[in-house]
Scaffold this motif. Structure first.
Motif, PDB file in Angstrom:
ATOM      1  N   VAL A 140      30.574   6.818   0.617  1.00 50.44           N
ATOM      2  CA  VAL A 140      31.539   7.264   1.445  1.00 50.44           C
ATOM      3  C   VAL A 140      33.115   7.169   1.045  1.00 50.44           C
ATOM      4  CG1 VAL A 140      32.646   6.674   3.776  1.00 50.44           C
ATOM      5  CG2 VAL A 140      30.006   6.348   3.299  1.00 50.44           C
ATOM      6  N   VAL A 141      33.682   8.280   1.132  1.00 51.12           N
ATOM      7  CA  VAL A 141      35.023   8.202   0.645  1.00 51.12           C
ATOM      8  C   VAL A 141      35.830   8.504   1.861  1.00 51.12           C
ATOM      9  CG1 VAL A 141      36.411   9.235  -0.842  1.00 51.12           C
ATOM     10  CG2 VAL A 141      34.311   9.263  -1.546  1.00 51.12           C
ATOM     11  N   GLY A 142      36.751   7.533   2.012  1.00 49.27           N
ATOM     12  CA  GLY A 142      37.260   7.543   3.565  1.00 49.27           C
ATOM     13  C   GLY A 142      38.708   6.747   3.537  1.00 49.27           C
ATOM     14  N   ASN A 143      39.264   6.838   4.578  1.00 49.16           N
ATOM     15  CA  ASN A 143      40.568   6.246   4.975  1.00 49.16           C
ATOM     16  C   ASN A 143      40.291   5.141   6.015  1.00 49.16           C
ATOM     17  OD1 ASN A 143      41.504   8.537   3.441  1.00 49.16           O
ATOM     18  ND2 ASN A 143      41.661   9.830   5.112  1.00 49.16           N
ATOM     19  N   VAL A 144      41.497   3.968   5.936  1.00 43.66           N
ATOM     20  CA  VAL A 144      41.668   3.344   7.084  1.00 43.66           C
ATOM     21  C   VAL A 144      42.905   3.597   7.790  1.00 43.66           C
ATOM     22  CG1 VAL A 144      40.434   1.346   6.207  1.00 43.66           C
ATOM     23  CG2 VAL A 144      42.883   1.681   5.687  1.00 43.66           C
ATOM     24  N   THR A 145      43.514   4.652   7.286  1.00 42.93           N
ATOM     25  CA  THR A 145      44.714   4.961   7.964  1.00 42.93           C
ATOM     26  C   THR A 145      44.884   6.450   8.264  1.00 42.93           C
ATOM     27  OG1 THR A 145      45.795   5.753   5.517  1.00 42.93           O
ATOM     28  CG2 THR A 145      46.336   3.527   6.529  1.00 42.93           C
ATOM     29  N   VAL A 146      45.525   6.857   9.372  1.00 46.29           N
ATOM     30  CA  VAL A 146      45.818   8.346   9.788  1.00 46.29           C
ATOM     31  C   VAL A 146      46.930   9.005   8.592  1.00 46.29           C
ATOM     32  CG1 VAL A 146      46.792   9.665  11.670  1.00 46.29           C
ATOM     33  CG2 VAL A 146      45.315   7.865  12.134  1.00 46.29           C
ATOM     34  N   GLY A 147      46.464  10.295   8.583  1.00 50.83           N
ATOM     35  CA  GLY A 147      47.243  10.851   7.621  1.00 50.83           C
ATOM     36  C   GLY A 147      46.995  11.122   6.080  1.00 50.83           C
ATOM     37  N   GLY A 148      47.434  11.901   5.286  1.00 49.41           N
ATOM     38  CA  GLY A 148      46.718  12.388   4.200  1.00 49.41           C
ATOM     39  C   GLY A 148      46.897  11.537   2.826  1.00 49.41           C
ATOM     40  N   THR A 149      45.645  11.237   2.036  1.00 50.91           N
ATOM     41  CA  THR A 149      45.810  10.374   1.167  1.00 50.91           C
ATOM     42  C   THR A 149      45.190  11.015  -0.244  1.00 50.91           C
ATOM     43  OG1 THR A 149      43.519   9.465   1.668  1.00 50.91           O
ATOM     44  CG2 THR A 149      45.391   8.086   2.682  1.00 50.91           C
ATOM     45  N   GLY A 150      44.776  12.281  -0.028  1.00 52.16           N
ATOM     46  CA  GLY A 150      44.398  12.806  -1.450  1.00 52.16           C
ATOM     47  C   GLY A 150      42.781  13.015  -1.351  1.00 52.16           C
ATOM     48  N   LYS A 151      42.172  12.824  -0.409  1.00 52.06           N
ATOM     49  CA  LYS A 151      40.818  12.479  -0.270  1.00 52.06           C
ATOM     50  C   LYS A 151      40.233  13.736  -0.947  1.00 52.06           C
ATOM     51  CE  LYS A 151      39.206  12.247   3.644  1.00 52.06           C
ATOM     52  NZ  LYS A 151      38.666  13.505   3.515  1.00 52.06           N
ATOM     53  N   THR A 152      40.631  14.860  -0.560  1.00 52.58           N
ATOM     54  CA  THR A 152      39.909  16.251  -1.107  1.00 52.58           C
ATOM     55  C   THR A 152      39.835  16.236  -2.602  1.00 52.58           C
ATOM     56  OG1 THR A 152      39.977  17.314   0.961  1.00 52.58           O
ATOM     57  CG2 THR A 152      39.734  18.637  -0.830  1.00 52.58           C
ATOM     58  N   PRO A 153      41.093  16.224  -3.251  1.00 56.02           N
ATOM     59  CA  PRO A 153      40.923  16.143  -4.552  1.00 56.02           C
ATOM     60  C   PRO A 153      40.153  15.035  -5.205  1.00 56.02           C
ATOM     61  CG  PRO A 153      43.196  16.458  -3.802  1.00 56.02           C
ATOM     62  CD  PRO A 153      42.248  15.953  -2.730  1.00 56.02           C
TER      63      PRO A 153
END
Length: 335
Positions: free
Chosen positions: A55-68
């Motif tokens: 799993v590749v995810g976030n704990v924050t709302v907003g972009g973090t560069g997940k798709t690249p």
């Protein structure tokens, strides 16, 4: 500035008025903690796939560069001889049925902008469904795979996972450290202690508590024709209309400035729908957008519309760590 943008700015600036939302934050925390506890103690079962799930995810709302980063992970798995697939929620997609196999020739309205980008770039088998477990079952029924990457879904506990990778924007960090709606956190900061790796987008070097990665601009690509040009195609000081409908538009505008161009910024909501009329600006200048936005604009793009291709570059320490995890998870399947 729209309400969502004002709230996002307040979360990361620590606006004092957000203290009024703390009672709602306490309620949110209890709901989130209860949901996670029910899966951890077995009261609610999680689907365990027949292959490892990362799993590749976030704990924050907003972009973090997940798709690249997903694109980099796909390439790295393939370099190790692995057959990799991807599942995604498909935010904003309206497919005729679920789960839905995304193909390169589909439209973003049907497939979702991020899943379509990933498939067009890599040709990877990709299934969308808000129920990630159902997406995994559908993908495994359709393809012989060694490993599955789950694009987002850190909080989707119905899908068991073998590795959890969390991405954080290094400049914004965890904002005010508060959970929704008083802050940008989907889960409390303590959740980071339980994940397998934390990657900081834009950090200058690895940290004691995580790894660094960056996004390197690699080319200008014509939205209409797909023609690739070197970054020198635009001379220093070139003025452009810069369009970004992503989770953190300011990061894109700063990237454009760092390339010594002069962006006239046009931020849009994440996953925004576009039209030729909405992207016709004055004065007449080249228009530059993100690749995620470009997949929604090819059908009506003008000749001087371009997107900035970027590549994720994780630190050597993360690359070594990730390869070691693949060896641990799949010791007999690597080429």
């Amino acid at each position: 500035m729209a309400l969502g943008e004002r709230l996002l700015a307040a979360w990361y600036a620590g606006h004092p008025a957000l203290t009024l939302l703390r009672p709602l934050e306490c309620l949110y925390r209890r709901v989130v903690a209860g949901k996670r506890a029910r899966f951890l103690d077995g009261r609610r079962p999680a689907y365990r796939a027949s292959v490892p799930v990362i799993v590749v995810g976030n704990v924050t709302v907003g972009g973090t560069g997940k798709t690249p980063m997903i694109l980099w992970l796909i390439a790295q798995c393939r370099r190790q001889g692995l057959r990799v697939g991807v599942v995604s929620r498909g935010y904003g997609a309206q497919p005729p049925q679920l789960p839905w196999r995304v193909e390169a020739g589909q439209g973003a309205e049907q497939a979702g902008d991020e899943p379509l980008l990933i498939v067009q770039r890599t040709g990877v088998p990709l299934m969308i469904d808000p129920d990630r477990a159902r997406a995994v079952r559908g993908l495994l029924a359709a393809e012989p795979l060694d490993l599955i990457l789950c694009d987002d879904g850190l909080q989707h506990y119905r899908l068991a996972r073998d590795l959890e990778l969390v991405l954080i924007d290094a400049a914004r960090g965890l904002g005010n450290g508060r959970c929704l709606p008083a802050g940008p956190l989907r889960e409390p900061p303590e959740r980071l202690a339980d994940v397998d790796a934390v990657l900081f987008n834009g950090a200058p070097a690895d940290r004691a508590e995580g790894y660094a990665f960056g996004l390197r601009p690699s080319a200008l690509v014509n939205v209409r024709t797909g023609e690739r040009r070197d970054l020198t195609h635009f001379p220093p000081g070139q003025a452009v209309h810069a369009v970004a409908g992503i989770g953190n538009p300011q990061r894109f505008f700063k990237t454009v400035q760092a390339l010594d161009w002069q962006p006239i910024a046009h931020p849009f909501a994440d996953h925004a729908r576009f039209s030729r009329e909405a992207l016709t600006f004055s004065p007449a200048l080249p228009l530059l957008m993100t690749e995620k936005d470009a997949v929604k604009c090819r059908a009506f793009a003008a000749d001087d519309w371009w997107y900035l291709a970027v590549e994720a570059e994780p630190s050597p320490a993360f690359v070594a760590w990730f390869d070691a995890q693949l060896e641990r998870l799949l010791p007999h399947r690597r080429a």
